[in-house]
Design a protein around this motif. Sequence first.
Motif, mmCIF file in Angstrom:
data_model
loop_
_atom_site.group_PDB
_atom_site.id
_atom_site.type_symbol
_atom_site.label_atom_id
_atom_site.label_comp_id
_atom_site.label_asym_id
_atom_site.label_seq_id
_atom_site.Cartn_x
_atom_site.Cartn_y
_atom_site.Cartn_z
ATOM 1 N N ALA A 21 0.228 -1.119 0.301
ATOM 2 C CA ALA A 21 0.025 0.463 -0.281
ATOM 3 C C ALA A 21 0.822 1.015 0.224
ATOM 4 N N LEU A 22 2.141 0.902 1.096
ATOM 5 C CA LEU A 22 2.838 2.217 0.825
ATOM 6 C C LEU A 22 3.559 2.567 -0.841
ATOM 7 N N HIS A 23 4.064 1.595 -1.717
ATOM 8 C CA HIS A 23 4.509 1.904 -2.159
ATOM 9 C C HIS A 23 3.332 2.239 -3.234
ATOM 10 N N GLY A 24 2.546 2.607 -3.264
ATOM 11 C CA GLY A 24 1.156 3.049 -4.567
ATOM 12 C C GLY A 24 1.449 4.083 -3.589
ATOM 13 N N TYR A 25 0.988 4.439 -3.036
ATOM 14 C CA TYR A 25 0.810 5.455 -1.871
ATOM 15 C C TYR A 25 2.141 6.744 -2.619
ATOM 16 N N LEU A 26 3.235 5.994 -2.269
ATOM 17 C CA LEU A 26 4.734 6.777 -3.008
ATOM 18 C C LEU A 26 4.728 7.278 -4.211
ATOM 19 N N SER A 32 -3.941 0.683 -4.481
ATOM 20 C CA SER A 32 -4.604 -0.122 -4.656
ATOM 21 C C SER A 32 -4.693 -1.430 -4.396
ATOM 22 N N PRO A 33 -6.239 -1.858 -4.354
ATOM 23 C CA PRO A 33 -5.559 -3.650 -3.723
ATOM 24 C C PRO A 33 -4.785 -4.246 -5.195
ATOM 25 N N VAL A 34 -4.403 -4.434 -6.216
ATOM 26 C CA VAL A 34 -3.310 -4.555 -7.211
ATOM 27 C C VAL A 34 -2.293 -4.900 -6.138
ATOM 28 N N GLY A 35 -2.414 -3.914 -6.389
ATOM 29 C CA GLY A 35 -0.557 -3.520 -5.519
ATOM 30 C C GLY A 35 -0.367 -4.163 -4.592
ATOM 31 N N ILE A 36 -1.524 -3.335 -3.266
ATOM 32 C CA ILE A 36 -1.716 -4.674 -1.831
ATOM 33 C C ILE A 36 -1.263 -6.189 -2.500
#
Length: 368
Positions: A21-26, A32-36
């Motif tokens: 989730a942090l990767h998607g935020y940064l 996103s669900p896929v990123g998680i």
Amino acid sequence: MPYGRAGFWITIAGISALFGALHGYLLNGGPSPVGIFYGTCIGLLTIAYERGVFFSGYGKRLRRLPTLAYLAAAEASLLLVILLGLALTGSVVWTLGLTDKSFLEAVTPKISTIPYALVVSALLVSALRVRDLIGSETFASLIVGRYHRPVSEERVFLFLDLIGSTTYAERHGDLAAQELLKAVFSVIAEPVRRHRGQVDDYVGDQVIISWPFARGVEKFRCVACIFAIRETLRSNRETWVSQFGFVPELRAALHGGSVVTAEVGVDRHKIAYFGDVMNATARLEGLCRETGKPVLISDAVLARLPALPDGIEAEALGPHCLRGRSEAMVVHALAEQRVRKTAEQSNSSAETEAECVSAVLGLVARAG
């Protein structure tokens, strides 16, 4: 699967999901669900590799390399595992229809994702190695600061001592003795985990294991752990004999009571226990030599056990004055029933044989 092991992987999955989730935020404008899902899969695969779930033989060979070569090879291997994990996760995402990308785009990681995944994986692996070094419960206690101030609590302590290690070192040298200790300590770890104990320290050829008192006596875990370790050593008899020339045996002492637990140290922190219980357990382990009994337990622990494990029996040895203590301790010896029965049968056979010899001699005398 034991709860502790299941809990470990659930925790790793949760932490990995958070980093996803942090990767998607940064980097992607928001989680996103896929990123998680990516984060969870990569984290689990990386830690599974580090724990030896797969490619365990390769990991053992890496650890034999010189330090600089090992660090370089370990980082390169970690990068390959991450790239493989990203490709596998991308193929799953594409197969499930969770992305509009082509298959090639789905399995090809973004350049920005690789260093992020490498840094996060390295952090997780480093944290786990520190956890392994000092013990999982000690690591958790240090993180939450449970023992910043001394705490009085009840614990059960198991002192294990390798019989004959000094003689082995004199015959084969210190390096060979260290290999023996390393192998024995490695075997001890699994039964201790299974019976929810924690290894607190290694002192020479001695291992100190403990439980919170309630957990240690529940389902007689502290006693079952001893005999599980002894059985594990015996079950690998051929391996021990081929590698070291004998099957290791351990002396064991169980005692418990109130101790003061505190975090100590400045440059190097550890959780330490203070109180008479520690000294008494060490003295009880020494009593094993005097009594010739390999497993001793104090009445303070035995009286609070709900029962003994099947096949284990206690023999009362009465009160003993331990060195350095003014009060006597009531001590019991623990043994497997089949061992005692075998000894009794041997004694009975010897007595019968002696009686037969005596009768024959009597007949000969009368005939003369």
